[in-house]
Design an enzyme around this catalytic site. Sequence first.
Site, PDB file in Angstrom:
ATOM      1  N   SER A  16       0.837  -1.203   0.000  1.00 47.29           N
ATOM      2  CA  SER A  16       0.000   0.000   0.000  1.00 47.29           C
ATOM      3  C   SER A  16       0.869   1.250   0.000  1.00 47.29           C
ATOM      4  CB  SER A  16      -0.935  -0.013   1.207  1.00 47.29           C
ATOM      5  OG  SER A  16      -0.190   0.106   2.395  1.00 47.29           O
ATOM      6  N   ARG A  57       0.405   3.429  -3.277  1.00 47.02           N
ATOM      7  CA  ARG A  57      -0.268   4.722  -3.073  1.00 47.02           C
ATOM      8  C   ARG A  57       0.528   5.841  -3.745  1.00 47.02           C
ATOM      9  NH1 ARG A  57       0.027   4.817   1.850  1.00 47.02           N
ATOM     10  NH2 ARG A  57      -2.037   4.007   2.335  1.00 47.02           N
ATOM     11  N   ASN A 101      -0.853   7.724  -7.203  1.00 46.00           N
ATOM     12  CA  ASN A 101      -1.098   9.164  -7.208  1.00 46.00           C
ATOM     13  C   ASN A 101      -0.242   9.878  -8.237  1.00 46.00           C
ATOM     14  OD1 ASN A 101      -2.975  10.440  -5.085  1.00 46.00           O
ATOM     15  ND2 ASN A 101      -2.024   8.729  -4.004  1.00 46.00           N
TER      16      ASN A 101
END
Lengths: 159, 283
Positions: free
Chosen positions: B213, B217, B221
């Site tokens: 994660s 992440r 993004n």
Amino acid sequence: MNINWTLFGQSIAFFVFVWFCKKYVWPPMVGAMADRQKQIADGLAAAEKGQQAQEVAEQEAAKLVSEAKSQAAEIIANAEKRGSAVVDEAKETATAEKERIVASAMAEVEQSVHSAREELRGQVSSIAVAAASKIAAKEIDQAAHADLIEDLVTQLKAS
Amino acid sequence: MAADKEAHSSADYINHHLTNLTYGQHPDGSWGLAHGAAEAQAMGFNAIHLDSMAWTIGLALIMMFVFRRVAKGFSAENPSKVQCFVESLFDLAQDSKDSTFTKQAKNEWIAPMALTVFVWVFLMNLMDLIPVDWIPELFLLFGVEYMKIVPSTDVNVALGTALAVFVMIIYYSLKVKGPIEFTKELTLQPFGKWMIPFNLLLELVALLAKPLSLGLRLFGNMYAGELIFILIATMYSTNLFIGALGGVAQLGWAIFHILVITLQAYIFMMLTIVYLSQAHEHH
């Protein structure tokens, strides 16, 4: 979007740079920051200490000044006392001297009066004798009237 | 036909911008640069993204150079603006570590690590704000076909950093808790000793989810942001009106992205610290 050796390349680079940062970047920087912090704290403490010292010194100075003032007042009072004592003493001395001088002058005057009187008396008696002898030589026998003359001279001397 | 060709070139443009400069082993066994996304794909694992590696290491070198220069030229009486800025970064890293770690868990590596991660990821993300064509076109002049300048839009870099964090998590778990307690933690909770396989499954998923994660992440993004920059850039090749609209859009997205890149770097640092603090905690 292929997974390949870049993955491990990045991981290795990560460890290398974290190690470098921990070893060569973090300690000098944080050390310098801590030093400065300590410097500022020390400076503030020193300032406080200086202020306290100044307060103490000011109090001490005020005490010294008041002490000096009271001492000065004491000295002035002493001096005044001493001054008046000196004046009094001088007055006394002067009075005594005056009296002494006056007394000695009086005595001298008296003595000269006395001696003048004696002299005068001697002269008067000798004049009287001379006058009497001149009269007597003509009329009276010196021997017969010796008692009378002697009496007269004694009377003159006595007065 | 013309429209079809235009759409085709537009797709080419986007693909070109999303392809790394890849060096690796071709399927036929020879080593060399990949010409195009398909060739890079065919190389499989035996390849390396030269652009990602060069930019990520280059940015880290710049960061370390600046930090070290500031540390060496530290002035207590007359700090420069750069020094004040760098100091605030050091404070941020130290404060983040102090606020997350318990007092007993002393570890001198966490704060420097947090600083490195934060500034490094921020710098990688910052490359996103450079207009998408500038540097690739510049390199094209020197015959370099592909050049992806934002390392954090490369899933390898994002996951590679997360992998390093994962290694640290395991290392400190074993070091602080010891193998026995760490094993217990993985097997005896949440359901007690009669459910050991199930517990292990749950805990392993939770453990592996951390780096995944963390990396995905950041990658997600930044990749999405970069993709939108590229899409906006395709507007310039249409007509004047849409091109002007694209200019406004790029400006707006870039301003918004200033927030995103800082936030992503901060989140990455904070989560790294949190995961490592968990590795230091006894249960």
